[in-house]
Write a protein that holds these residues in place. Structure first.
Motif, PDB file in Angstrom:
ATOM      1  N   THR A 138       0.757  -0.493   9.518  1.00  0.00           N
ATOM      2  CA  THR A 138       0.984   0.954   9.385  1.00  0.00           C
ATOM      3  C   THR A 138       2.473   1.266   9.277  1.00  0.00           C
ATOM      4  OG1 THR A 138      -0.975   1.317  10.756  1.00  0.00           O
ATOM      5  CG2 THR A 138       0.488   3.196  10.414  1.00  0.00           C
ATOM      6  N   VAL A 139       3.280   0.590  10.082  1.00  0.00           N
ATOM      7  CA  VAL A 139       4.731   0.796  10.035  1.00  0.00           C
ATOM      8  C   VAL A 139       5.282   0.425   8.657  1.00  0.00           C
ATOM      9  CG1 VAL A 139       6.945   0.012  10.943  1.00  0.00           C
ATOM     10  CG2 VAL A 139       5.051   0.487  12.515  1.00  0.00           C
ATOM     11  N   PHE A 140       4.840  -0.700   8.133  1.00  0.00           N
ATOM     12  CA  PHE A 140       5.348  -1.130   6.833  1.00  0.00           C
ATOM     13  C   PHE A 140       4.765  -0.311   5.684  1.00  0.00           C
ATOM     14  CE2 PHE A 140       7.243  -4.560   9.095  1.00  0.00           C
ATOM     15  CZ  PHE A 140       8.308  -4.954   8.301  1.00  0.00           C
ATOM     16  N   PHE A 141       3.602   0.310   5.915  1.00  0.00           N
ATOM     17  CA  PHE A 141       3.097   1.278   4.938  1.00  0.00           C
ATOM     18  C   PHE A 141       4.112   2.416   4.789  1.00  0.00           C
ATOM     19  CE2 PHE A 141       1.071   5.240   3.827  1.00  0.00           C
ATOM     20  CZ  PHE A 141       0.177   4.901   2.818  1.00  0.00           C
ATOM     21  N   ALA A 142       4.595   2.907   5.941  1.00  0.00           N
ATOM     22  CA  ALA A 142       5.590   3.987   5.929  1.00  0.00           C
ATOM     23  C   ALA A 142       6.886   3.525   5.263  1.00  0.00           C
ATOM     24  CB  ALA A 142       5.862   4.464   7.353  1.00  0.00           C
ATOM     25  N   VAL A 143       7.280   2.263   5.502  1.00  0.00           N
ATOM     26  CA  VAL A 143       8.494   1.728   4.871  1.00  0.00           C
ATOM     27  C   VAL A 143       8.333   1.726   3.354  1.00  0.00           C
ATOM     28  CG1 VAL A 143       9.926  -0.332   4.569  1.00  0.00           C
ATOM     29  CG2 VAL A 143       9.139   0.313   6.855  1.00  0.00           C
ATOM     30  N   ALA A 152       0.830  -1.206   0.000  1.00  0.00           N
ATOM     31  CA  ALA A 152       0.000   0.000   0.000  1.00  0.00           C
ATOM     32  C   ALA A 152       0.865   1.257   0.000  1.00  0.00           C
ATOM     33  CB  ALA A 152      -0.927  -0.010   1.212  1.00  0.00           C
ATOM     34  N   GLY A 153       1.921   1.260   0.801  1.00  0.00           N
ATOM     35  CA  GLY A 153       2.806   2.427   0.855  1.00  0.00           C
ATOM     36  C   GLY A 153       3.484   2.695  -0.478  1.00  0.00           C
ATOM     37  N   VAL A 154       3.958   1.635  -1.126  1.00  0.00           N
ATOM     38  CA  VAL A 154       4.602   1.784  -2.439  1.00  0.00           C
ATOM     39  C   VAL A 154       3.617   2.366  -3.449  1.00  0.00           C
ATOM     40  CG1 VAL A 154       5.551   0.520  -4.412  1.00  0.00           C
ATOM     41  CG2 VAL A 154       6.336  -0.007  -2.100  1.00  0.00           C
ATOM     42  N   MET A 155       2.385   1.863  -3.449  1.00  0.00           N
ATOM     43  CA  MET A 155       1.405   2.302  -4.436  1.00  0.00           C
ATOM     44  C   MET A 155       0.990   3.756  -4.227  1.00  0.00           C
ATOM     45  SD  MET A 155      -0.932  -1.144  -4.871  1.00  0.00           S
ATOM     46  CE  MET A 155      -1.944  -0.478  -6.197  1.00  0.00           C
ATOM     47  N   VAL A 156       0.845   4.177  -2.978  1.00  0.00           N
ATOM     48  CA  VAL A 156       0.470   5.577  -2.714  1.00  0.00           C
ATOM     49  C   VAL A 156       1.609   6.506  -3.154  1.00  0.00           C
ATOM     50  CG1 VAL A 156      -0.022   7.280  -0.930  1.00  0.00           C
ATOM     51  CG2 VAL A 156      -1.141   5.047  -0.870  1.00  0.00           C
ATOM     52  N   ALA A 157       2.844   6.164  -2.789  1.00  0.00           N
ATOM     53  CA  ALA A 157       3.978   7.007  -3.172  1.00  0.00           C
ATOM     54  C   ALA A 157       4.134   7.054  -4.679  1.00  0.00           C
ATOM     55  CB  ALA A 157       5.260   6.481  -2.519  1.00  0.00           C
ATOM     56  N   ALA A 158       3.968   5.904  -5.346  1.00  0.00           N
ATOM     57  CA  ALA A 158       4.071   5.864  -6.806  1.00  0.00           C
ATOM     58  C   ALA A 158       2.986   6.713  -7.453  1.00  0.00           C
ATOM     59  CB  ALA A 158       3.977   4.417  -7.299  1.00  0.00           C
ATOM     60  N   SER A 159       1.787   6.684  -6.870  1.00  0.00           N
ATOM     61  CA  SER A 159       0.683   7.477  -7.406  1.00  0.00           C
ATOM     62  C   SER A 159       1.000   8.970  -7.361  1.00  0.00           C
ATOM     63  CB  SER A 159      -0.604   7.197  -6.616  1.00  0.00           C
ATOM     64  OG  SER A 159      -1.004   5.856  -6.750  1.00  0.00           O
ATOM     65  N   VAL A 160       1.630   9.392  -6.265  1.00  0.00           N
ATOM     66  CA  VAL A 160       1.929  10.822  -6.100  1.00  0.00           C
ATOM     67  C   VAL A 160       3.146  11.243  -6.912  1.00  0.00           C
ATOM     68  CG1 VAL A 160       2.556  12.619  -4.448  1.00  0.00           C
ATOM     69  CG2 VAL A 160       0.877  10.876  -3.815  1.00  0.00           C
ATOM     70  N   TRP A 161       4.306  10.620  -6.639  1.00  0.00           N
ATOM     71  CA  TRP A 161       5.558  11.083  -7.252  1.00  0.00           C
ATOM     72  C   TRP A 161       5.714  10.671  -8.716  1.00  0.00           C
ATOM     73  CZ3 TRP A 161       5.607  11.034  -1.953  1.00  0.00           C
ATOM     74  CH2 TRP A 161       6.233  12.122  -1.344  1.00  0.00           C
ATOM     75  N   SER A 162       5.260   9.481  -9.070  1.00  0.00           N
ATOM     76  CA  SER A 162       5.495   8.992 -10.426  1.00  0.00           C
ATOM     77  C   SER A 162       4.361   9.304 -11.395  1.00  0.00           C
ATOM     78  CB  SER A 162       5.710   7.468 -10.393  1.00  0.00           C
ATOM     79  OG  SER A 162       6.835   7.133  -9.612  1.00  0.00           O
ATOM     80  N   LEU A 163       3.177   9.659 -10.871  1.00  0.00           N
ATOM     81  CA  LEU A 163       2.026   9.817 -11.754  1.00  0.00           C
ATOM     82  C   LEU A 163       1.340  11.180 -11.633  1.00  0.00           C
ATOM     83  CD1 LEU A 163       0.579   6.234 -11.162  1.00  0.00           C
ATOM     84  CD2 LEU A 163       1.791   7.037 -13.199  1.00  0.00           C
ATOM     85  N   ILE A 164       0.870  11.548 -10.438  1.00  0.00           N
ATOM     86  CA  ILE A 164       0.095  12.784 -10.300  1.00  0.00           C
ATOM     87  C   ILE A 164       0.964  14.022 -10.501  1.00  0.00           C
ATOM     88  CG2 ILE A 164      -1.254  14.195  -8.712  1.00  0.00           C
ATOM     89  CD1 ILE A 164      -2.367  11.607  -7.510  1.00  0.00           C
ATOM     90  N   ILE A 165       2.131  14.061  -9.862  1.00  0.00           N
ATOM     91  CA  ILE A 165       3.004  15.230 -10.025  1.00  0.00           C
ATOM     92  C   ILE A 165       3.472  15.377 -11.471  1.00  0.00           C
ATOM     93  CG2 ILE A 165       5.254  16.208  -9.410  1.00  0.00           C
ATOM     94  CD1 ILE A 165       4.786  15.237  -6.562  1.00  0.00           C
TER      95      ILE A 165
END
Length: 261
Positions: free
Chosen positions: A243-248, A43-56
């Motif tokens: 939650t911790v691994f989401f942050a990781v 989940a953490g990877v997908m959220v970060a990818a959505s923001v940095w690699s796609l939306i921005i």
């Protein structure tokens, strides 16, 4: 260039294959804490990818619109979200640790097949994301480099490794032969290169709407996170491990995108 694109397209699928191969090397079943950890990481990877690699990048590609540069991203995210909502409503699938199928109620698919369908639905937007980023690079867009495409593909591949294990290990624990469980895990990831290739082919025909397509992939990925991954990592007795691994996962994908992109 062909080799680079092939590497970007196939890397996430290879991650799924490696993870699914865990049935040959890991003993016993996967514990709840491990499942939560791996799901939170994904989940953490997908959220970060959505923001940095796609939306921005979608907004960067729309900079000529001035203060309205957010519009393609806004429209794309909503279209991607609604697209996955429709698929989720009609395609029969079964989530991990659930006995209640979702999607089309009348289906002859078995429990194992519907579990594979659930992961395939999860993987479809990831394949689309890789495809549209690769297409943006191929179009010569200055906001996305081959390094950015590789960073996204690598991040998804890393989270696909535990995903492959999440689908194949429970099947083995339920009595399925290792080879068949491995095959189901591999099959669940096959949608990614297919989705990436189809997206690349379509994107090459509609270069002007690439910002919308980037945001569309982001919206689809965010739907999966909110509808599937977050509930799965929170099931059972209270625990912060997911939650911790989401942050990781989030920070790892953020570092990969910025450092390599």
């Amino acid at each position: 260039m062909t080799v680079e694109i092939l590497s970007v397209v196939m890397m996430p699928f290879i991650g799924t294959v490696i993870g699914s191969a865990g049935v040959f090397f890991l003993k016993g079943s996967m514990g709840q804490k491990m499942q939560r950890s791996l799901t939170g990481f994904a989940a953490g990877v997908m959220v970060a990818a959505s923001v940095w690699s796609l939306i921005i990048p979608a907004m960067d590609q729309s900079i000529h619109m001035g203060k309205l540069a957010f519009i393609p991203a806004l429209i794309g995210v909503w279209l991607g979200f609604l697209f996955l909502l429709i698929l989720d409503s009609y395609i029969p699938h079964l989530h991990l640790n659930s006995d209640c199928p979702e999607g089309k109620p009348c289906s002859s698919l078995g429990k194992s097949a519907m579990m594979v369908m659930a992961v395939a639905l999860h993987n479809l937007p990831e394949g689309m994301a890789v495809g549209v980023v690769a297409a943006s690079w191929l179009s010569g867009n200055e906001t996305i480099s081959v390094a950015s495409a590789i960073a996204l593909s690598l991040g998804i591949a890393l989270q696909n490794m535990p995903e492959g294990a999440i689908i194949s290990m429970p099947l083995k624990s339920n009595g399925m032969k290792k080879g068949k469980a491995f095959g189901y895990g591999v099959l669940s990831g096959a949608i990614e290169p297919i989705g990436a290739i189809v997206t690349i082919l379509l994107s090459s025909l509609v270069v002007p709407i690439l910002p919308y397509l980037l945001a569309f992939a982001a919206g689809a990925m965010l739907y999966v996170v909110v509808e599937e991954l977050i509930p799965e990592m929170s099931q059972g007795s209270h625990s912060n491990i997911g939650t911790v691994f989401f942050a990781v996962g989030f920070t790892l994908m953020m570092v990969l995108d910025v450092a390599l992109g």
